[in-house]
Design an enzyme around this catalytic site. Structure first.
Site, short mmCIF file in Angstrom:
data_model
loop_
_atom_site.label_atom_id
_atom_site.label_comp_id
_atom_site.label_asym_id
_atom_site.label_seq_id
_atom_site.Cartn_x
_atom_site.Cartn_y
_atom_site.Cartn_z
N ASP A 152 0.88 -1.04 -0.01
CA ASP A 152 -0.22 -0.05 0.00
C ASP A 152 1.01 1.35 0.16
OD1 ASP A 152 -2.51 1.38 0.30
OD2 ASP A 152 -1.73 1.97 2.23
N ASP A 171 -0.06 5.12 1.07
CA ASP A 171 0.00 6.16 2.01
C ASP A 171 -0.28 5.34 3.48
OD1 ASP A 171 -0.35 8.18 0.14
OD2 ASP A 171 -2.45 7.53 -0.26
#
Length: 191
Positions: free
Chosen positions: A22, A24
């Protein structure tokens, strides 16, 4: 006399494992408002967690393909520029050249069906098909329930980075870590 034919060279290559990342809150510092994480709004706000470059080098050295899989719904909602997101990704690749591929979903996430928007596994499945990745030996690292659900749906092992957000996970991860470096140590300690 028996003849032994060699399969084409492309069939001799074993598919590689990957670590799906991922963006952020996993690679770069998230913005927290009212206990909820948000992406940086500007290129100036985009900064990596300090341990990320070295940890990514260690994963790459251990034979993992590194693939970012990120929802960026603000583009689809019209509140963020795709140009800014792409500039962040260019910066990310500059800072972490070990990242082989970035999958992005710009769908706004307002209830419309989307096979690529996490928690759906489309970004992971697309990257696996394009890059010849072995999902059975792969991992997903993320800081949101959507990341864990996505990884489970794709058939990869999952590591949840727990920042204590004001949200519940819907699926139990295989492992939980306090930060990215700890998540990478978990991966490197397993066959």
């Amino acid at each position: 006399m028996t003849s032994h034919l060699q399969p084409p060279a492309s069939n001799l290559q074993k598919s590689r494992p990957a670590v799906f990342l991922d963006r952020d809150g996993t690679l770069n510092v998230q913005v927290i408002r009212a206990g909820q994480p948000y992406p940086p709004a500007t290129l100036e706000e985009f900064r990596l967690f300090p341990e990320v470059p070295a940890a990514c080098r260690a994963l790459k050295a251990d034979g993992f393909a590194l693939v970012v899989a990120t929802n960026q719904p603000d583009v689809g909602r019209g509140t963020q520029s795709q140009t800014i997101v792409e500039a962040m990704h260019a910066r990310l690749r500059q800072l972490v050249p070990e990242i082989e591929h970035i999958e992005v979903c710009y769908d706004p996430g307002r209830g419309e069906p989307s096979r690529r928007r996490k928690p759906e596994p489309g970004m992971l499945l697309d990257a696996a098909a394009a890059l010849g990745l072995d999902l059975t030996r792969s991992w997903m690292i993320g800081d949101r329930w959507r990341d864990i659900d996505c990884g489970k749906r794709a058939g990869v092992r999952t590591i949840f980075i727990d920042f204590g957000y004001a949200e519940e996970t819907t699926t139990l991860p295989d492992f939980t870590a306090r930060n990215f470096a700890e998540a990478v140590r978990i991966i490197l300690a397993r066959p």
